[in-house]
Design an enzyme around this catalytic site. Sequence first.
Site, PDB file in Angstrom:
ATOM      1  N   GLU A 250      36.531  39.905  30.642  1.00  7.03           N
ATOM      2  CA  GLU A 250      37.382  40.491  31.688  1.00  7.03           C
ATOM      3  C   GLU A 250      38.809  40.090  31.357  1.00  7.03           C
ATOM      4  OE1 GLU A 250      39.553  41.267  34.247  1.00  7.03           O
ATOM      5  OE2 GLU A 250      38.703  39.837  35.664  1.00  7.03           O
ATOM      6  N   CYS A 284      44.782  40.267  37.843  1.00  9.06           N
ATOM      7  CA  CYS A 284      44.525  41.161  36.701  1.00  9.06           C
ATOM      8  C   CYS A 284      44.550  42.624  37.125  1.00  9.06           C
ATOM      9  CB  CYS A 284      43.212  40.796  36.020  1.00  9.06           C
ATOM     10  SG  CYS A 284      41.812  40.822  37.128  1.00  9.06           S
TER      11      CYS A 284
END
Length: 476
Positions: A250, A284
């Site tokens: 990720e 993010c």
Amino acid sequence: MIAYPELYMMIDGERVTGGNRDTHKVLNPATGDVLAELPLATAADLDRALAAAQRGFRRWRNTPAQERAAVLQGAARLLRERADAIGRIATLEEGKTFTESRLEVGMVANLFDFYAGECQRLYGRVLVRPAGLRSTVIKEPVGPVAAFAPWNFPLSNPGRKLGAPIAAGCSVILKSAEETPASALAVLQALLDAGLPGDVAQAVFGVPDFVSRHLLASPIIRKLSFTGSTVIGRHLLKLAADDLKRTTMELGGHGPVLVFDDADIEKALTMMVPHKFRNAGQVCVSPTRFIVQDTVFDDFVKGFAERAAAIKVGNGLDPDVGMGPMANPRRPEAMERLVADAVARGAGLETGGERIGNQGFFYAPTVLSNVPVDAEIMNDEPFGPVAIINPYKDEDAMIAEANRLPYGLAAYAWTRDAARQRRLASELETGMLTINSTAVAAPDAPFGGVKWSGHGSEDGIEGVEACLVTKAIHEA
Ligand code: NAD
């Protein structure tokens, strides 16, 4: 004065500290003061954790799913009971507002509850065969997992890294960020207090490159799970490749937000401005490139800058603060560099663009407009409280800009046109798309990216499946 806990590593169910170990100073980003010293793992510590993880895996893979579910549910309940105390610790070491930290405790609890259900539904299948023959497909836990979690979500990143392997029947060695160790330890402690055996989940800290090389060199580890920057992700993938370990990556993003002239602009501003400055932009899936149709561009920039300038910045423990400091001294330095580069290339500075105060790591909510495409910030993830707003003529140009970068984590769109919504859903290269909303994650929804934003998903049934391998059995 709010107490910050003593720090340790949790290896094979024991608190490990002291000795001749090197230590890392954990800082309060609101003040720059040292909160505590964190012990860092030696090679012997990591070998001990690996041996325990091997043992823990044999035990946990054979533990009935109902017992695994009970541990996850118990931990969820404990986290909710401890939410205030844990939330304060997260704010002390990461800086985000206490409201955000408390929400994060809830995110972990909700995810554990969801996984508690999912782990009891890991079905296989029986294939159609002639009488006397039988072929079955079963799912098994992949094995011990090495998981690396960053500092920006000090609770939910460790929650994701621990929850999925535990649900699947794996053991896990977690190395959470050295900046935010107490939050990770609090999540692990809830699991241990709910009955998780100490060799099933452990927490180590250390010099990141040393720890990851050591763990990934071991054949005991069968899976790498990493959240962090694309640069480090690429490095860890290469280490994992030597032993063909499974991976969930990720990585970074550079979230495009497409705002069309048919959108409810007021609603878009009201929802996107707080979403942008959540955790000082160190998210993010943070919206970063606002790709706005030229007919509504001026109004959008004005409304965005006014709202950004009105955000109260300060210590996240102060109840009326809307945005805390950045998490570490590297981030305001990066903001200064990126904003100076953009302005030098001709970008408009609509608000912010400077540090706040002379202690801690504060940086003002910042809005840049008309940023040239060759500015560094148009290409590298800002990971901070800076919004870029640029005008575009039409849908094709807006989609082209959204897809221009090699990242593809989260994208946002604001439009009331149903046909356009479907086109965007098809055309945008992204792992997650949010239309007329900011709700980008949920326990039952896969969370992950495409292209340089990584591969594999966390959360959802996909999060558990990522910790399983498939076995086909043919019997005559
Ligand atoms: P960094 O790239 O040095 O570190 C990112 C994370 O990876 C940290 O948690 C760090 O502890 C860990 N890490 C670093 N080297 C490692 C190694 N060799 N082995 C294992 N783990 C390692 O950057 P940083 O200054 O901490 O963060 C800044 C950048 O990281 C941001 O610009 C952003 O792109 C990225 N980041 C992304 C996320 C995310 O949620 N995807 C979270 C935090 C940081």
